[in-house]
Design an enzyme around this catalytic site. Structure first.
Site, PDB file in Angstrom:
ATOM      1  N   ASP A 116      35.143  38.038  44.650  1.00 52.04           N
ATOM      2  CA  ASP A 116      34.273  39.009  43.979  1.00 52.04           C
ATOM      3  C   ASP A 116      32.892  39.020  44.638  1.00 52.04           C
ATOM      4  O   ASP A 116      32.334  37.969  44.932  1.00 52.04           O
ATOM      5  CB  ASP A 116      34.132  38.607  42.515  1.00 52.04           C
ATOM      6  CG  ASP A 116      33.632  39.749  41.673  1.00 52.04           C
ATOM      7  OD1 ASP A 116      34.378  40.201  40.800  1.00 52.04           O
ATOM      8  OD2 ASP A 116      32.488  40.206  41.904  1.00 52.04           O
ATOM      9  N   LYS A 170      48.191  32.010  32.615  1.00 50.13           N
ATOM     10  CA  LYS A 170      47.079  31.474  33.369  1.00 50.13           C
ATOM     11  C   LYS A 170      47.083  29.965  33.457  1.00 50.13           C
ATOM     12  O   LYS A 170      47.513  29.311  32.510  1.00 50.13           O
ATOM     13  CB  LYS A 170      45.732  31.760  32.654  1.00 50.13           C
ATOM     14  CG  LYS A 170      45.372  33.124  32.359  1.00 50.13           C
ATOM     15  CD  LYS A 170      44.047  33.190  31.576  1.00 50.13           C
ATOM     16  CE  LYS A 170      43.556  34.583  31.397  1.00 50.13           C
ATOM     17  NZ  LYS A 170      43.061  35.267  32.559  1.00 50.13           N
ATOM     18  N   ARG A 225      43.300  55.354  26.618  1.00 51.48           N
ATOM     19  CA  ARG A 225      42.663  54.881  27.847  1.00 51.48           C
ATOM     20  C   ARG A 225      42.443  56.001  28.857  1.00 51.48           C
ATOM     21  O   ARG A 225      41.599  55.892  29.734  1.00 51.48           O
ATOM     22  CB  ARG A 225      43.545  53.835  28.518  1.00 51.48           C
ATOM     23  CG  ARG A 225      43.640  52.558  27.755  1.00 51.48           C
ATOM     24  CD  ARG A 225      44.598  51.666  28.478  1.00 51.48           C
ATOM     25  NE  ARG A 225      44.595  50.344  27.891  1.00 51.48           N
ATOM     26  CZ  ARG A 225      45.398  49.371  28.282  1.00 51.48           C
ATOM     27  NH1 ARG A 225      46.251  49.592  29.264  1.00 51.48           N
ATOM     28  NH2 ARG A 225      45.352  48.192  27.725  1.00 51.48           N
ATOM     29  N   VAL A 264      43.040  38.304  44.438  1.00 50.21           N
ATOM     30  CA  VAL A 264      41.740  38.715  43.918  1.00 50.21           C
ATOM     31  C   VAL A 264      41.172  37.544  43.125  1.00 50.21           C
ATOM     32  O   VAL A 264      41.719  37.154  42.095  1.00 50.21           O
ATOM     33  CB  VAL A 264      41.876  39.971  43.032  1.00 50.21           C
ATOM     34  CG1 VAL A 264      40.527  40.364  42.446  1.00 50.21           C
ATOM     35  CG2 VAL A 264      42.471  41.113  43.844  1.00 50.21           C
ATOM     36  N   VAL A 265      40.108  36.948  43.669  1.00 48.09           N
ATOM     37  CA  VAL A 265      39.614  35.687  43.111  1.00 48.09           C
ATOM     38  C   VAL A 265      38.108  35.770  42.863  1.00 48.09           C
ATOM     39  O   VAL A 265      37.408  36.567  43.487  1.00 48.09           O
ATOM     40  CB  VAL A 265      39.923  34.512  44.070  1.00 48.09           C
ATOM     41  CG1 VAL A 265      41.426  34.348  44.225  1.00 48.09           C
ATOM     42  CG2 VAL A 265      39.291  34.723  45.444  1.00 48.09           C
ATOM     43  N   HIS A 266      37.631  34.961  41.934  1.00 46.90           N
ATOM     44  CA  HIS A 266      36.185  35.010  41.681  1.00 46.90           C
ATOM     45  C   HIS A 266      35.572  33.657  41.372  1.00 46.90           C
ATOM     46  O   HIS A 266      34.360  33.500  41.353  1.00 46.90           O
ATOM     47  CB  HIS A 266      35.861  36.004  40.569  1.00 46.90           C
ATOM     48  CG  HIS A 266      36.294  35.537  39.206  1.00 46.90           C
ATOM     49  ND1 HIS A 266      37.598  35.615  38.776  1.00 46.90           N
ATOM     50  CD2 HIS A 266      35.598  34.984  38.203  1.00 46.90           C
ATOM     51  CE1 HIS A 266      37.686  35.135  37.561  1.00 46.90           C
ATOM     52  NE2 HIS A 266      36.484  34.739  37.188  1.00 46.90           N
ATOM     53  N   GLU A 301      46.362  49.666  34.978  1.00 41.15           N
ATOM     54  CA  GLU A 301      47.585  49.645  34.177  1.00 41.15           C
ATOM     55  C   GLU A 301      48.215  51.034  34.053  1.00 41.15           C
ATOM     56  O   GLU A 301      49.262  51.187  33.446  1.00 41.15           O
ATOM     57  CB  GLU A 301      47.310  49.027  32.801  1.00 41.15           C
ATOM     58  CG  GLU A 301      46.951  47.564  32.943  1.00 41.15           C
ATOM     59  CD  GLU A 301      47.004  46.761  31.655  1.00 41.15           C
ATOM     60  OE1 GLU A 301      47.345  47.342  30.598  1.00 41.15           O
ATOM     61  OE2 GLU A 301      46.690  45.563  31.709  1.00 41.15           O
ATOM     62  N   ARG A 326      41.186  35.520  25.813  1.00 39.15           N
ATOM     63  CA  ARG A 326      41.474  36.949  25.670  1.00 39.15           C
ATOM     64  C   ARG A 326      42.951  37.180  25.355  1.00 39.15           C
ATOM     65  O   ARG A 326      43.634  37.955  26.012  1.00 39.15           O
ATOM     66  CB  ARG A 326      41.094  37.709  26.945  1.00 39.15           C
ATOM     67  CG  ARG A 326      39.622  38.041  26.978  1.00 39.15           C
ATOM     68  CD  ARG A 326      39.365  39.232  27.889  1.00 39.15           C
ATOM     69  NE  ARG A 326      38.277  38.966  28.799  1.00 39.15           N
ATOM     70  CZ  ARG A 326      38.415  38.866  30.120  1.00 39.15           C
ATOM     71  NH1 ARG A 326      39.592  39.049  30.686  1.00 39.15           N
ATOM     72  NH2 ARG A 326      37.370  38.629  30.858  1.00 39.15           N
TER      73      ARG A 326
END
Ligand SMILES: *[C@@H]1O[C@H](CO)[C@@H](O)[C@H](O)[C@H]1NC(C)=O
Ligand SMILES: *[C@@H]1O[C@H](CO)[C@@H](O)[C@H](O)[C@H]1NC(C)=O
Ligand SMILES: *[C@@H]1O[C@H](CO)[C@@H](O)[C@H](O)[C@H]1NC(C)=O
Length: 461
Positions: A193, A432, A295, A166-168, A361, A409
């Site tokens: 994306d 990352k 959540r 999953v890349v953007h 999650e 983050r």
């Protein structure tokens, strides 16, 4: 009197801190094998000892990794694997990766300085529109980039894998990741994306176009942080991987990655780890604490492109599912995927999680614990924190290593000052990395992988 107290207090603190430092040092030495400054891949922290649904996997994993560790011992004593390079694609930095993996402050400092300087002049990552041109001639591109055309071993040929990427952003980094995990016997679903720029989509399409076993998800989501869309990207790819896009590909396990991940292990090592699972999924799962319970307690909705909490409460989960919390990243079996796509419990639960916060999650972690789930851990301990797929250095996590890069983050973006530590982790992947922030980390990890691929080929013969 007060002063005296303060001094005593300080002394006590110093002793405690010194003690802790010593402990941390011993821990680091033990786990990194820095004592003899050679690479020893540590034993994974598999804790799935008493899963009643499957055989204990710890011993099998340990045995396997120990063998890999043995073959990798000479890593620091020699130059690493030099990849076929062509400056037309990625720049090759003239650095001594062995020294970086040995944690040489002298080398790390001087390379960091150079990086910082050059960053001010230009982006260190090739642009998306540049990457578009790479794949104009697929044959030439694949040859020059050294994409493997045959499996490296029979063991790998007999255990094909599937990946969901999953890349953007940053097509050049996606290409580098793909090159690092690419094997002709595997299959790859790329999910760019839907809102990413046109050049990015073009570059990703160019990549997919060059390989029979790389394709773009047939349905693309606009991924919104904390919303259900991230989960949907995975579901879309799972459908494709079991459908026409993958044309009956016999993959055994599927793993999901994002564009900022990078492998720490070779395909052979990954296959060994997954085989040792004996058909069990690798999904983190634990009883949610109060903060995580929120959540799912309230309904969350998409408003003005972000996910916000409403005042209305969610009903209980369907089918009496007991909620667990875990990670968005996993390694799961083909049977598990079949279950996700076809079982009414999984389908109803997906629908229920739509209105929760960060459903990715909750979703995998909960189903992993539900009765009758293929590869699941029904009846296991309340906390399953098995050896996991992906290493992430969180800001809050007590760790013997402090992030030398920057936090985004609350997650560490690694630099060359970190990778000697990251490389010692038992995980298959790390997150990352930012190509334009530190391209040398990627280069050194590539060299280490290449070295081990070559070394295992030699020992095969
Ligand atoms: C775990 O399994 C082992 C071997 O099957 C057994 O001896 C041990 O008592 C079990 N531990 C727990 C906590 O159930
Ligand atoms: C690279 O670093 C290693 C470890 O510090 C050292 O042994 C080796 O001599 C260095 N190689 C070169 C070419 O400087
Ligand atoms: C939506 O968000 C944007 C940027 O966060 C803000 O400028 C805009 O006013 C918001 N619109 C509404 C209707 O709340």
């Amino acid at each position: 009197m007060k002063k005296l107290e303060l001094i005593t207090c300080r002394k006590v603190y110093s002793v405690v801190i010194l003690g802790l430092l010593l402990l941390a040092y011993c821990f680091a030495c033990y786990h990194t094998g820095l004592i003899d400054t050679r690479l020893v891949i540590p034993q994974p922290l598999a804790r799935r000892k008493n899963s009643t649904d499957g055989p204990p996997v710890e011993d099998a994993i340990r045995t396997h990794v120990f063998q890999i560790g043995d073959t990798a011992r000479s890593l620091y004593s020699d130059t690493l694997g030099k990849l076929p390079t062509n400056p037309q694609y990625h720049r090759r930095w003239d650095v001594n990766c062995s020294a970086i993996f040995a944690g040489s402050e002298r080398v790390i400092t001087s390379v960091s300085k150079q990086l910082l300087q050059e960053q001010q002049e230009q982006s260190l990552m090739p642009s998306d529109s540049k990457v578009v041109t790479w794949t104009n001639d697929c044959t030439l591109y694949k040859k020059q980039r050294g994409y493997p055309t045959t499996p490296n071993s029979d063991e790998e040929a007999g255990f094909p894998l599937a990946y969901i990427l999953v890349v953007h952003t940053g097509a050049a980094q996606v290409e580098r990741l793909l090159r690092a995990i690419y094997q002709p016997q595997n299959v790859y679903c790329l999910h760019p994306d839907s809102k990413s720029p046109r050049e990015f989509h073009q570059a990703i399409a160019g990549l997919a176009n060059c390989f029979d076993n790389v394709f773009i998800a047939s349905k693309l989501e606009d991924v919104v942080y904390a919303g259900v869309t991230l989960l949907l990207t995975n579901i879309n790819c799972m459908k494709d991987l079991t459908g026409r896009s993958a044309s009956g590909h016999p993959w055994r396990y599927v793993m999901n990655l994002c564009g900022q991940d990078f492998p720490l292990r070779t395909n052979l090592e990954i296959v060994g780890q997954l085989k040792a699972h004996n058909g069990q999924n690798e999904i983190q799962s634990s009883v949610p604490d109060k903060r995580k319970s929120r959540r799912t307690e309230f309904k969350f909705i998409l408003r003005n492109k972000s996910i916000v909490r409403t005042k209305s409460r969610n009903g209980p989960a369907p089918h009496q599912l007991k909620l667990y919390s875990g990670s968005a990243y996993y390694a799961v079996t083909r049977d598990f995927v079949r279950y996700i796509l076809s079982d009414p419990v999984a389908i109803d639960f997906l629908d229920w999680t739509r209105n929760t916060h960060m459903p990715e999650e909750t979703y995998w972690a909960t189903l992993q614990r539900a009765p009758g789930v293929p590869g699941g851990n029904y009846r296991a301990d309340p906390q399953i924190r098995p050896f996991s797929v992906r290493y992430v250095l969180w800001y809050t996590r007590a760790s013997p290593h402090k992030c030398r890069g920057k936090y985004i983050r609350r997650v560490c973006v690694f630099t060359i000052g970190d990778i000697h530590y990251v490389q010692q982790q038992p995980h298959l992947f790390a997150n990352k990395f930012y190509y334009d922030y530190d391209p040398v980390s990627l280069q050194c990890l590539e060299e280490a992988l290449e070295f081990r691929v070559r070394h295992s080929e030699e020992s095969d013969k």
